[in-house]
Design a protein around this motif. Sequence first.
Motif, mmCIF file in Angstrom:
data_model
loop_
_atom_site.group_PDB
_atom_site.id
_atom_site.type_symbol
_atom_site.label_atom_id
_atom_site.label_comp_id
_atom_site.label_asym_id
_atom_site.label_seq_id
_atom_site.Cartn_x
_atom_site.Cartn_y
_atom_site.Cartn_z
ATOM 1 N N LEU A 197 29.294 -66.163 65.335
ATOM 2 C CA LEU A 197 28.077 -66.982 65.332
ATOM 3 C C LEU A 197 27.146 -66.580 64.182
ATOM 4 O O LEU A 197 26.528 -67.434 63.547
ATOM 5 C CB LEU A 197 27.345 -66.843 66.663
ATOM 6 N N ILE A 198 27.053 -65.267 63.963
ATOM 7 C CA ILE A 198 26.145 -64.806 62.907
ATOM 8 C C ILE A 198 26.595 -65.322 61.556
ATOM 9 O O ILE A 198 25.791 -65.730 60.725
ATOM 10 C CB ILE A 198 26.076 -63.263 62.919
ATOM 11 N N GLU A 250 30.905 -77.909 65.973
ATOM 12 C CA GLU A 250 30.918 -77.939 67.425
ATOM 13 C C GLU A 250 31.346 -76.610 68.041
ATOM 14 O O GLU A 250 30.929 -76.274 69.154
ATOM 15 C CB GLU A 250 31.831 -79.056 67.935
ATOM 16 N N GLU A 251 32.177 -75.842 67.324
ATOM 17 C CA GLU A 251 32.630 -74.563 67.885
ATOM 18 C C GLU A 251 31.463 -73.622 68.154
ATOM 19 O O GLU A 251 31.561 -72.716 68.966
ATOM 20 C CB GLU A 251 33.631 -73.881 66.944
ATOM 21 N N TYR A 252 30.402 -73.854 67.411
ATOM 22 C CA TYR A 252 29.188 -73.050 67.590
ATOM 23 C C TYR A 252 28.801 -72.981 69.065
ATOM 24 O O TYR A 252 28.549 -71.911 69.615
ATOM 25 C CB TYR A 252 28.096 -73.711 66.763
ATOM 26 N N TYR A 253 28.795 -74.136 69.724
ATOM 27 C CA TYR A 253 28.353 -74.176 71.122
ATOM 28 C C TYR A 253 29.361 -73.496 72.039
ATOM 29 O O TYR A 253 28.993 -72.834 73.010
ATOM 30 C CB TYR A 253 28.118 -75.624 71.550
ATOM 31 N N PRO A 270 24.266 -64.944 55.661
ATOM 32 C CA PRO A 270 24.878 -64.918 56.995
ATOM 33 C C PRO A 270 26.201 -64.179 57.000
ATOM 34 O O PRO A 270 26.490 -63.413 57.929
ATOM 35 C CB PRO A 270 25.066 -66.395 57.319
ATOM 36 N N LEU A 271 26.984 -64.363 55.952
ATOM 37 C CA LEU A 271 28.274 -63.673 55.907
ATOM 38 C C LEU A 271 28.075 -62.173 55.851
ATOM 39 O O LEU A 271 28.733 -61.400 56.558
ATOM 40 C CB LEU A 271 29.074 -64.144 54.693
ATOM 41 N N ALA A 299 21.220 -63.783 60.005
ATOM 42 C CA ALA A 299 21.798 -64.721 60.962
ATOM 43 C C ALA A 299 20.988 -66.013 60.976
ATOM 44 O O ALA A 299 19.802 -66.008 60.673
ATOM 45 C CB ALA A 299 21.804 -64.102 62.347
ATOM 46 N N PRO A 300 21.634 -67.128 61.338
ATOM 47 C CA PRO A 300 20.872 -68.359 61.539
ATOM 48 C C PRO A 300 19.798 -68.098 62.605
ATOM 49 O O PRO A 300 20.075 -67.412 63.588
ATOM 50 C CB PRO A 300 21.909 -69.347 62.067
ATOM 51 N N THR A 301 18.613 -68.654 62.434
ATOM 52 C CA THR A 301 17.501 -68.258 63.302
ATOM 53 C C THR A 301 17.762 -68.436 64.801
ATOM 54 O O THR A 301 17.410 -67.553 65.583
ATOM 55 C CB THR A 301 16.223 -68.988 62.888
ATOM 56 N N PRO A 302 18.383 -69.539 65.238
ATOM 57 C CA PRO A 302 18.646 -69.620 66.685
ATOM 58 C C PRO A 302 19.531 -68.471 67.170
ATOM 59 O O PRO A 302 19.326 -67.956 68.281
ATOM 60 C CB PRO A 302 19.366 -70.957 66.854
#
Lengths: 517, 495
Positions: B143-144, B104-107, B153-154, B235-238
């Motif tokens: 986020l990345i 949830e912290e993502y948002y 990603p890391l 990075a995650p695509t979004p």
Amino acid sequence: MVLWLLILIPLLAAPLAWMVQQWSRHAARWIAIGALSIDLFLALLLWSQDYRFQDSGHGSWLLESQTSWIPLWGISLHLGLDGLSLVLILLTAFLGLIAIVASWTEIQVRVGFFHCNVLLVLGGVIGVFLAIDLFLFFVLWEVMLVPMYLLIAIWGHEQRRHASFKFFLFTQAGSLLLLVAIIALAVLHQNVTGRPSFDYADLMGLALKNEMGWWLMLAFFIGFAVKLPAPPFHPWLPDTYTEAPTGASVILAGLLAKTGAYGLLRFTIPLFPDAINEFAPIAMGFGAIGILYGAVLACAQTDIKRLVAYSSISHMGFFLLGAFAGAELALQGAVMQLVAHGLSTGALFMLAGALQERLHTRDMRQMGGLWGAIPRVAAMALFFALASLGLPGLANFIGEFLVLFGSFASQPFLTILASIGMVMAAIYSLAMMQRTFFGRQRETHIEPDLSNIAFGTLLLIAALQVWLGLYPRPLLTTTMPVMQTLVQPAPPSSNLTHPPSKFLPSSNIVTSHVSAP
Amino acid sequence: MTLQDFIALSPILDLGAFSIVTMLVLAVRRHHATIALLSFVSCLLTLATLPWASTSTPRAVTALLIVDEYALFYMGLLLSATMVVISLSYRYLKLHFIEQEGVEEYYLLLLLATFGGLVLTASAHLVSFFLGLELLGVSLCSLIGYLRTRRRPLEAAVKYLLLSISASAFLLFGMALLYFESGSMTFRGVGRVVEMSQTVPGLWLGGFVLVLVGIALKLGLAPFHMWIPDVYQGAPTPITAYIATVSKGAVMALLLRFATDVGALEIDTLAHLFGLLAVSSMVTGNVLALFQQNVKRLLAYSSIAHFGYLLVALLAGGSAAAEAVTFYVVVYCVMTLGAFGVVTVYSSERGDAERFEDYRGLFWARPWLAAMLTLSLLSLAGIPVTAGFIGKFYAIAAGVDAGLWWLVMTLIGNSVISLYYYLRLIVTLFDEEPTPATIPQGRAVQSTEAASWTAVFSLGLVASIILLLGVYPGPLMELIRDSVSNLVMVVVQRP
């Protein structure tokens, strides 16, 4: 309204053709045929009505339609029809039908999507012949590229990917050059009158009399010459024409090349009259070189589609020679050549496709003696080979003769050079016949001859060839007024009397090159 | 501060307040869908305050921020892009995280990053500039690396962190030099020194160049582009989509205001420098993109090139430039969201669909998705009836208007090069369908799985915007002309 219908019917039929694919393979074909028949009918109706073609010409349209589009840039949806557009639209609808008949047996997978793309291309082509707002013209000019690219890339022959890339990159490079020139014209118009405009009539009045005009003219010339194509802008052509499926080849040679020719006649020559005066001999030189170059290389080909492709370069050279000769007769010949070449090359590509379908090769070294096996193909090939080499009594002869006759006065040397091309045309056309249909029969397996539909279509084209060859007057009178205005460019219009605007940033262009009245 | 100030500042305040609310809700109830919806609604409500804020603009709120039509326009863009990213993220995160694992912290981080972006669009002062940039950068960093169990990603997060640090270092030193020469930290004040003294002090120039290096690092302009492909890929695509649109859009908005207020383009040296950056970005981006076999890397290099085109428009100067840049940024955001959106939707739990192989024959398997990608790529390539064409048209028009012939011709040449790699990807989509035997089992299962309706809806919206802007760009053009007129007026009024 009719003008919009002409464009929208194929464009709207395109997704329909795609969607009906799941029900029936033939439904897509019939939708395409239906849409193009309506277009052809509409165009014939326009032609048959008692319009005063004498009054048509640049700036005075038989039919006109204008709606505002992007007012900020002075861009409007402005369509106009005159004799030249009408003739080319007739050709488009007719050759579109030919292309669909030509792919009737060849295209068996993804039929709906194929016809969707064909209709999109044709819609774009018709739009190009009608648009007289340069921005709209450019948009439609590009609309036909992507579907054409897909036609080659999906349904083409062995080297299709390579060919489709070459086609797209070359034509797009030319187009972008054209775009810069179009924008530059609009900006010049803004500097002179205070508002940007992409409208044909407005830009005609700019009357560029300096280096700037020369450069812009060159950009316009190159942009259209790539499509035509004139050497040295032609490297994409042989590969593309050869690798495309038959229907797409017919469209490429018969119509897309004509859009380049149309651009030269409609925009390059009238927009830059002063620069053209100096440039015409060079352009005619390009034409003469193209005639000889295409003819020499056509003689050396073993691939039958490649031969037709190179001969196409040669024939378009005649157009270039005539278009820049500055004589009404030569211009008439150039337009005649467009129509005649569209018909004869379309038919030749159809025959080459028929041969490939039957023999699974385009290599003429593996053919020979086919007359006995497939007499209908052979007879038709002989007819169109003769048409292509300029046999009197057929349409190509009228075109080439008028071009040579009209341009002799201004450039006798180049005209003599060009006439050698007609001799060479006889060599490669007859050599093609000899290698393919006469001599010892290699292929023992007898294949089915042309179907009745295909044969009938070819007969129809042949009939048109004969008609235009014996009685070209209807076509010539339709385009005559336009050609007359090309010879005597219209005087600058009065819109230049507006004072330059204060609030727009002054630019280098206006201060250094254009003298505002 | 008066009430009017608060009204003008309401978008920023609103988003800040909503970030706190989101954080509190998160503490009470950890539920993925709720938080995602809440963050989406936060952006929506913030968007709704824009018309209200526009009633009291243009307005300088303290020395730090200027809320004007221009800032509000960019805020709207950033918020809309964030909303699209949020709707794309939901399914993507569900694929990659099992239940009970905190996602949830993502948002919250997304909201904070956007908050930083909003500050950037309105900043007129070196301090707010720096604060906004850091807020954006630090949030992005986490986020990345959000898929914390994966290696790439890391790695990308570390790279971005290093980039952020070096960019900040350049910026801070540059700002110090500018302050030293001008004694002011407002953009206007920094520029005044040059106007008054007629000559450009060496240290001032050095300071500006350092700040420019910091901005170029963030925008990924060549030769400061090294991080872009790796971070885009890792990075995650979004989030990749987010970096490409919101982050870069905000920095571009800032650069435009900064360059205009300082009057940088009127200084020959700096104008040449911008020209150099433009040419090197276009050439580097396009040439390197030719060799890519990975869709995300390809889009990364193409983004470098696109910011080169943007600089061409920027260099034109005056109102034409501001309009062209703004229009191009909008268009670029839309088409990039489209392209990365397709990559997101097509990704499976086993990883992102990023190899060319993954896209072979996609058109025959999933025609709508492939059509969407084709449309985005054609738009990126600048083919008419897509938004990208109008963007390119605007950029060329600005360049021609200013007589920047060489830059325009470079742009044209590069457009042709760029076509090659876009076409390569498009033709892959139309290749023959892979025979069932060659499809890995997982892929076959995944390809039949439907995308979540939020992603489908947002992609559909993006597609229609691409077409709408390509066919009927008039209203947006007029809106932009109105918005940027304020920015340029300021220049005109300068003594």
